[in-house]
Design a protein around this motif. Structure first.
Motif, PDB file in Angstrom:
ATOM      1  N   VAL A  61      44.862  53.280  34.513  1.00  0.00           N
ATOM      2  CA  VAL A  61      43.805  51.453  33.822  1.00  0.00           C
ATOM      3  C   VAL A  61      43.692  51.109  35.178  1.00  0.00           C
ATOM      4  N   VAL A  62      45.164  51.066  35.861  1.00  0.00           N
ATOM      5  CA  VAL A  62      44.791  49.786  37.158  1.00  0.00           C
ATOM      6  C   VAL A  62      43.773  49.837  38.342  1.00  0.00           C
ATOM      7  N   ILE A  63      43.842  51.351  38.349  1.00  0.00           N
ATOM      8  CA  ILE A  63      42.981  51.467  38.890  1.00  0.00           C
ATOM      9  C   ILE A  63      41.781  51.876  38.318  1.00  0.00           C
ATOM     10  N   ALA A  64      40.938  52.494  37.461  1.00  0.00           N
ATOM     11  CA  ALA A  64      39.864  51.735  36.628  1.00  0.00           C
ATOM     12  C   ALA A  64      39.447  50.339  36.658  1.00  0.00           C
ATOM     13  N   GLY A  65      40.141  49.340  36.490  1.00  0.00           N
ATOM     14  CA  GLY A  65      39.808  48.432  36.485  1.00  0.00           C
ATOM     15  C   GLY A  65      39.447  47.664  38.108  1.00  0.00           C
ATOM     16  N   ALA A  66      39.893  48.358  38.560  1.00  0.00           N
ATOM     17  CA  ALA A  66      40.146  47.497  40.358  1.00  0.00           C
ATOM     18  C   ALA A  66      38.869  48.345  40.623  1.00  0.00           C
ATOM     19  N   ALA A  68      35.858  49.377  38.579  1.00  0.00           N
ATOM     20  CA  ALA A  68      34.815  48.289  38.190  1.00  0.00           C
ATOM     21  C   ALA A  68      34.509  46.778  38.796  1.00  0.00           C
ATOM     22  N   LEU A  69      35.863  46.089  39.151  1.00  0.00           N
ATOM     23  CA  LEU A  69      35.717  45.227  39.950  1.00  0.00           C
ATOM     24  C   LEU A  69      34.676  45.382  40.932  1.00  0.00           C
ATOM     25  N   GLY A  70      35.366  46.211  41.888  1.00  0.00           N
ATOM     26  CA  GLY A  70      34.844  46.634  43.212  1.00  0.00           C
ATOM     27  C   GLY A  70      33.531  46.328  43.102  1.00  0.00           C
ATOM     28  N   ILE A  71      33.085  47.463  42.123  1.00  0.00           N
ATOM     29  CA  ILE A  71      31.191  47.903  42.298  1.00  0.00           C
ATOM     30  C   ILE A  71      30.262  46.618  41.794  1.00  0.00           C
ATOM     31  N   THR A  72      30.966  46.157  40.320  1.00  0.00           N
ATOM     32  CA  THR A  72      30.320  44.877  40.134  1.00  0.00           C
ATOM     33  C   THR A  72      30.792  43.757  41.363  1.00  0.00           C
ATOM     34  N   TRP A  73      31.296  43.511  42.089  1.00  0.00           N
ATOM     35  CA  TRP A  73      30.955  42.513  43.539  1.00  0.00           C
ATOM     36  C   TRP A  73      30.457  42.756  44.412  1.00  0.00           C
ATOM     37  N   SER A  83      31.526  36.602  32.428  1.00  0.00           N
ATOM     38  CA  SER A  83      32.232  38.328  32.149  1.00  0.00           C
ATOM     39  C   SER A  83      33.185  39.311  32.286  1.00  0.00           C
ATOM     40  N   LEU A  84      33.920  38.192  33.549  1.00  0.00           N
ATOM     41  CA  LEU A  84      35.305  38.521  33.304  1.00  0.00           C
ATOM     42  C   LEU A  84      36.077  37.239  32.265  1.00  0.00           C
ATOM     43  N   PHE A  85      36.659  36.278  32.487  1.00  0.00           N
ATOM     44  CA  PHE A  85      36.723  35.472  31.638  1.00  0.00           C
ATOM     45  C   PHE A  85      36.441  35.194  30.309  1.00  0.00           C
ATOM     46  N   MET A  86      36.231  36.037  28.852  1.00  0.00           N
ATOM     47  CA  MET A  86      36.201  35.077  27.702  1.00  0.00           C
ATOM     48  C   MET A  86      37.357  34.747  26.720  1.00  0.00           C
ATOM     49  N   PRO A  87      36.891  33.431  27.046  1.00  0.00           N
ATOM     50  CA  PRO A  87      37.536  32.691  25.916  1.00  0.00           C
ATOM     51  C   PRO A  87      37.446  32.955  24.652  1.00  0.00           C
ATOM     52  N   SER A  88      37.895  33.068  23.093  1.00  0.00           N
ATOM     53  CA  SER A  88      37.964  32.855  22.496  1.00  0.00           C
ATOM     54  C   SER A  88      37.117  32.311  21.272  1.00  0.00           C
ATOM     55  N   GLY A  89      36.230  31.833  20.103  1.00  0.00           N
ATOM     56  CA  GLY A  89      35.495  31.157  19.836  1.00  0.00           C
ATOM     57  C   GLY A  89      33.984  31.192  20.542  1.00  0.00           C
ATOM     58  N   GLY A  90      33.978  29.887  20.435  1.00  0.00           N
ATOM     59  CA  GLY A  90      32.531  29.146  20.568  1.00  0.00           C
ATOM     60  C   GLY A  90      32.271  30.638  22.339  1.00  0.00           C
ATOM     61  N   GLY A  91      33.069  30.661  22.890  1.00  0.00           N
ATOM     62  CA  GLY A  91      32.523  31.627  24.072  1.00  0.00           C
ATOM     63  C   GLY A  91      33.190  32.474  24.148  1.00  0.00           C
ATOM     64  N   HIS A  92      32.952  32.667  23.710  1.00  0.00           N
ATOM     65  CA  HIS A  92      32.965  34.371  22.598  1.00  0.00           C
ATOM     66  C   HIS A  92      31.439  34.930  22.170  1.00  0.00           C
ATOM     67  N   TRP A  93      31.057  33.686  22.193  1.00  0.00           N
ATOM     68  CA  TRP A  93      29.342  33.946  21.170  1.00  0.00           C
ATOM     69  C   TRP A  93      28.486  33.607  22.507  1.00  0.00           C
ATOM     70  N   ALA A  94      29.254  32.649  22.961  1.00  0.00           N
ATOM     71  CA  ALA A  94      27.818  32.468  24.454  1.00  0.00           C
ATOM     72  C   ALA A  94      28.399  33.719  24.995  1.00  0.00           C
ATOM     73  N   VAL A  95      29.212  34.458  24.949  1.00  0.00           N
ATOM     74  CA  VAL A  95      28.772  36.226  25.506  1.00  0.00           C
ATOM     75  C   VAL A  95      27.957  36.938  24.932  1.00  0.00           C
ATOM     76  N   GLN A  96      28.209  37.075  23.479  1.00  0.00           N
ATOM     77  CA  GLN A  96      27.468  37.853  22.791  1.00  0.00           C
ATOM     78  C   GLN A  96      25.654  37.491  22.336  1.00  0.00           C
ATOM     79  N   GLY A  97      25.933  36.100  22.279  1.00  0.00           N
ATOM     80  CA  GLY A  97      24.789  35.730  21.595  1.00  0.00           C
ATOM     81  C   GLY A  97      23.597  36.654  22.120  1.00  0.00           C
ATOM     82  N   PRO A  98      22.809  36.266  23.391  1.00  0.00           N
ATOM     83  CA  PRO A  98      22.396  36.667  23.907  1.00  0.00           C
ATOM     84  C   PRO A  98      21.698  38.238  23.749  1.00  0.00           C
TER      85      PRO A  98
END
Length: 170
Positions: A61-66, A68-73, A83-98
């Motif tokens: 899991v750690v290698i897969a996460g690292a 994914a971050l490496g490829i994205t960066w 996209s990396l840090f998604m808060p709850s509630g309104g922040g959740h909608w800000a990410v999924q709404g689009p």
């Protein structure tokens, strides 16, 4: 919400331990029990217990996460955005709404029902892993394992109620 406000307490009453199996909370005893369970070696080695203790799974899991971050960066440069840090509630909608709004428009679905479905989905997952409970459990000296049965049952009931509400009322 009213259905959940009625069903959840009834459910908790139904799944609570019998009176003869309950003991008044003693933090020293609870801590000792939790530590003793963590180090028991005489229990049968089931597949679940072996997977629970398999350090290689954590490493994967750690290698897969690292990776994914490496490829994205590597593609877009180093950034620590929402996209990396998604808060709850309104922040959740800000990410999924689009994504949800155009999908609802293309399917000719109700925008309001789509917004509620996203909100309900986010809230029902909070039932299975309530982060608000972690400080309460720490203060009470109770491990998360002691409440997971209740939270999982809350999740199942919430998923059914919210799913039916979206299917029937919309």
């Amino acid at each position: 919400m009213l259905v959940l406000a009625v069903l959840i307490p009834i459910l908790y009453c139904a799944i609570q331990p019998a009176e003869m199996n309950t003991v008044a909370a003693d933090s020293a005893r609870l801590i000792a029990e939790d530590q003793a369970q963590a180090f028991k070696t005489n229990e049968p080695a089931t597949l679940a217990r072996r997977l629970e203790r398999a350090w290689v799974l954590n490493l994967i899991v750690v290698i897969a996460g690292a990776a994914a971050l490496g490829i994205t960066w590597a593609k877009s440069g180093f950034n620590l955005d929402i996209s990396l840090f998604m808060p709850s509630g309104g922040g959740h909608w800000a990410v999924q709404g689009p994504f949800a709004v155009p999908a609802a428009a293309q399917l000719h679905a109700s925008q309001a029902a789509t917004a509620m479905a996203v909100a309900m989905g986010e809230q029902v997952t909070n039932m299975v892993q309530p982060f608000w409970a972690l400080p309460v459990l720490a203060i009470a000296g109770i491990s998360l394992r002691r409440v997971m049965g209740f939270t999982v049952m809350s999740f199942l009931v919430g998923a059914i109620v919210y799913g039916l509400a979206l299917l029937v009322l919309v």
